[in-house]
Design a protein around this motif. Structure first.
Motif, PDB file in Angstrom:
ATOM      1  N   LEU A  98      84.247 114.437  30.289  1.00  0.00           N
ATOM      2  CA  LEU A  98      84.010 115.686  29.573  1.00  0.00           C
ATOM      3  C   LEU A  98      83.561 116.752  30.569  1.00  0.00           C
ATOM      4  N   PRO A  99      84.474 117.627  31.011  1.00  0.00           N
ATOM      5  CA  PRO A  99      84.091 118.691  31.950  1.00  0.00           C
ATOM      6  C   PRO A  99      83.221 119.740  31.259  1.00  0.00           C
ATOM      7  N   LEU A 100      82.529 120.545  32.044  1.00  0.00           N
ATOM      8  CA  LEU A 100      81.773 121.672  31.507  1.00  0.00           C
ATOM      9  C   LEU A 100      82.570 122.967  31.581  1.00  0.00           C
ATOM     10  N   ASP A 106      84.457 133.429  32.140  1.00  0.00           N
ATOM     11  CA  ASP A 106      83.188 133.213  32.824  1.00  0.00           C
ATOM     12  C   ASP A 106      82.312 132.314  31.952  1.00  0.00           C
ATOM     13  N   PRO A 107      81.208 131.787  32.496  1.00  0.00           N
ATOM     14  CA  PRO A 107      80.395 130.835  31.733  1.00  0.00           C
ATOM     15  C   PRO A 107      79.724 131.446  30.510  1.00  0.00           C
ATOM     16  N   VAL A 108      79.460 132.745  30.534  1.00  0.00           N
ATOM     17  CA  VAL A 108      78.875 133.383  29.351  1.00  0.00           C
ATOM     18  C   VAL A 108      79.872 133.339  28.199  1.00  0.00           C
ATOM     19  N   ALA A 109      81.117 133.687  28.493  1.00  0.00           N
ATOM     20  CA  ALA A 109      82.163 133.643  27.471  1.00  0.00           C
ATOM     21  C   ALA A 109      82.485 132.207  27.064  1.00  0.00           C
ATOM     22  N   GLY A 110      82.319 131.257  27.991  1.00  0.00           N
ATOM     23  CA  GLY A 110      82.654 129.863  27.710  1.00  0.00           C
ATOM     24  C   GLY A 110      81.518 129.038  27.152  1.00  0.00           C
ATOM     25  N   PHE A 111      80.337 129.652  27.020  1.00  0.00           N
ATOM     26  CA  PHE A 111      79.146 128.904  26.603  1.00  0.00           C
ATOM     27  C   PHE A 111      79.314 128.199  25.264  1.00  0.00           C
ATOM     28  N   MET A 112      79.737 128.905  24.241  1.00  0.00           N
ATOM     29  CA  MET A 112      79.768 128.309  22.905  1.00  0.00           C
ATOM     30  C   MET A 112      80.770 127.163  22.824  1.00  0.00           C
ATOM     31  N   GLU A 113      81.915 127.306  23.471  1.00  0.00           N
ATOM     32  CA  GLU A 113      82.887 126.213  23.487  1.00  0.00           C
ATOM     33  C   GLU A 113      82.306 124.992  24.192  1.00  0.00           C
ATOM     34  N   CYS A 114      81.639 125.214  25.318  1.00  0.00           N
ATOM     35  CA  CYS A 114      81.022 124.114  26.053  1.00  0.00           C
ATOM     36  C   CYS A 114      79.929 123.452  25.224  1.00  0.00           C
ATOM     37  N   CYS A 117      81.482 121.376  22.427  1.00  0.00           N
ATOM     38  CA  CYS A 117      82.102 120.148  22.945  1.00  0.00           C
ATOM     39  C   CYS A 117      81.055 119.082  23.246  1.00  0.00           C
ATOM     40  N   LEU A 118      79.939 119.492  23.823  1.00  0.00           N
ATOM     41  CA  LEU A 118      78.872 118.533  24.114  1.00  0.00           C
ATOM     42  C   LEU A 118      78.358 117.896  22.826  1.00  0.00           C
ATOM     43  N   HIS A 119      78.121 118.712  21.802  1.00  0.00           N
ATOM     44  CA  HIS A 119      77.600 118.191  20.543  1.00  0.00           C
ATOM     45  C   HIS A 119      78.635 117.330  19.817  1.00  0.00           C
ATOM     46  N   PRO A 162      74.666 129.107  30.679  1.00  0.00           N
ATOM     47  CA  PRO A 162      75.378 129.781  31.762  1.00  0.00           C
ATOM     48  C   PRO A 162      74.413 130.307  32.813  1.00  0.00           C
ATOM     49  N   VAL A 163      74.846 130.249  34.064  1.00  0.00           N
ATOM     50  CA  VAL A 163      74.048 130.745  35.187  1.00  0.00           C
ATOM     51  C   VAL A 163      74.896 131.765  35.929  1.00  0.00           C
ATOM     52  N   THR A 164      74.498 133.023  35.858  1.00  0.00           N
ATOM     53  CA  THR A 164      75.311 134.092  36.443  1.00  0.00           C
ATOM     54  C   THR A 164      74.769 134.603  37.774  1.00  0.00           C
ATOM     55  N   ASP A 165      73.584 134.122  38.165  1.00  0.00           N
ATOM     56  CA  ASP A 165      72.993 134.596  39.422  1.00  0.00           C
ATOM     57  C   ASP A 165      72.795 133.462  40.423  1.00  0.00           C
ATOM     58  N   ALA A 166      73.711 132.499  40.423  1.00  0.00           N
ATOM     59  CA  ALA A 166      73.638 131.384  41.372  1.00  0.00           C
ATOM     60  C   ALA A 166      73.960 131.867  42.780  1.00  0.00           C
ATOM     61  N   PRO A 167      73.491 131.152  43.810  1.00  0.00           N
ATOM     62  CA  PRO A 167      73.815 131.524  45.196  1.00  0.00           C
ATOM     63  C   PRO A 167      75.318 131.544  45.444  1.00  0.00           C
ATOM     64  N   GLN A 168      75.735 132.288  46.426  1.00  0.00           N
ATOM     65  CA  GLN A 168      77.136 132.415  46.852  1.00  0.00           C
ATOM     66  C   GLN A 168      78.002 133.048  45.772  1.00  0.00           C
ATOM     67  N   HIS A 169      77.347 133.668  44.786  1.00  0.00           N
ATOM     68  CA  HIS A 169      78.075 134.416  43.751  1.00  0.00           C
ATOM     69  C   HIS A 169      79.040 133.542  42.954  1.00  0.00           C
ATOM     70  N   LEU A 170      78.758 132.248  42.878  1.00  0.00           N
ATOM     71  CA  LEU A 170      79.565 131.349  42.061  1.00  0.00           C
ATOM     72  C   LEU A 170      78.835 131.119  40.736  1.00  0.00           C
ATOM     73  N   GLN A 171      79.392 131.665  39.666  1.00  0.00           N
ATOM     74  CA  GLN A 171      78.771 131.456  38.367  1.00  0.00           C
ATOM     75  C   GLN A 171      78.922 129.998  37.953  1.00  0.00           C
ATOM     76  N   ARG A 172      77.990 129.539  37.126  1.00  0.00           N
ATOM     77  CA  ARG A 172      77.944 128.111  36.799  1.00  0.00           C
ATOM     78  C   ARG A 172      77.580 127.881  35.340  1.00  0.00           C
ATOM     79  N   MET A 173      77.823 126.638  34.925  1.00  0.00           N
ATOM     80  CA  MET A 173      77.294 126.128  33.663  1.00  0.00           C
ATOM     81  C   MET A 173      76.418 124.933  34.015  1.00  0.00           C
ATOM     82  N   THR A 174      75.256 124.856  33.388  1.00  0.00           N
ATOM     83  CA  THR A 174      74.348 123.749  33.674  1.00  0.00           C
ATOM     84  C   THR A 174      73.860 123.122  32.377  1.00  0.00           C
TER      85      THR A 174
END
Length: 235
Positions: A98-100, A106-114, A117-119, A162-174
């Motif tokens: 199950l990927p994130l 972007d992760p903000v737009a993808g948050f609800m789908e993610c 899916c987890l639930h 969603p994490v939009t201020d991660a180092p190296q400007h790579l947005q993330r989901m955690t």
């Protein structure tokens, strides 16, 4: 907290893989399935390869990620790519992954789908193997990040963030502490004297209250979930 040290990276990887596999096996016997979360980076590669060799009913295993960079799986920075190349191999290819990351921009737009899916796929996350960064981060919980309030708060009901201020400007989901705090057991896996120094600083009793400065302290300062440290070195 259990602090386990091994003389070299390969011994460490094999021991962690064997210990986790034993727990996974017991969970499957008791409940019919097991759900685990793993971390990315280079440190877990040998561990993934060792875990893939374990004799398990892999078709009863769900694997997800502790966190993910918001990049395509073709990107070398993708944690999903790392899992597919080094863990979902041999019999372990039967596991459900199950990927994130999803198709959102972007992760903000993808948050609800993610989150949904987890639930839909997970009742309870049984085990999680987390890493340790040189700045004291774990998962994608970075020092003083704007996402920390949601990621580490026990009052936030969300399972991902969603994490939009991660180092190296790579947005993330955690994954969030709300999900990880329900694990049966947590593992913190790292290697080398530099990481030992980071761990020692993070585990300083006088500083354990300052989670924002070194977010891994969220794991170290809690007493609700059993935590095992797997690292190289001599005690």
């Amino acid at each position: 907290m259990q602090d386990l040290r091994y003389p070299d990276s390969l011994t460490l990887a094999r021991q962690l893989a064997g210990d986790l596999a034993n727990r996974m096996r017991k969970s499957i016997e008791a409940r019919g399935r097991v759900c685990i979360a793993v971390s990315g980076g280079q440190t877990p590669v040998a561990f993934f390869q060792a875990l893939a060799q374990q004799q398990l009913p892999w078709d009863k295993v769900l694997i997800t990620l502790v966190d993910e960079r918001w990049v395509p799986e073709t990107d070398p920075a993708s944690n999903a790519r790392l899992v597919r190349e080094h863990l979902l191999q041999q019999q372990a290819a039967q596991a459900y992954f199950l990927p994130l990351k999803n198709s959102a921009a972007d992760p903000v737009a993808g948050f609800m789908e993610c989150e949904n899916c987890l639930h839909e796929q997970i009742i309870r996350l049984d085990y999680a193997v987390l890493g340790l960064g040189h700045d004291g981060h774990t998962a994608s919980w970075f020092p003083h990040s704007a996402a920390l309030a949601n990621a580490m708060s026990s009052s936030n009901a969300a399972w991902c963030c969603p994490v939009t201020d991660a180092p190296q400007h790579l947005q993330r989901m955690t994954l969030t502490w709300n999900l990880l705090s329900g694990c049966r057991h947590l593992f913190l896996h790292f290697e080398g004297p530099d990481k030992d120094a980071v761990f020692a600083a993070a585990n300083d009793p006088a500083q354990l209250h300052d989670n924002a400065a070194m977010p891994v302290r969220t794991l170290l300062s809690q007493g609700d979930v059993p935590l095992s440290i797997y690292r190289t070195g001599v005690a």
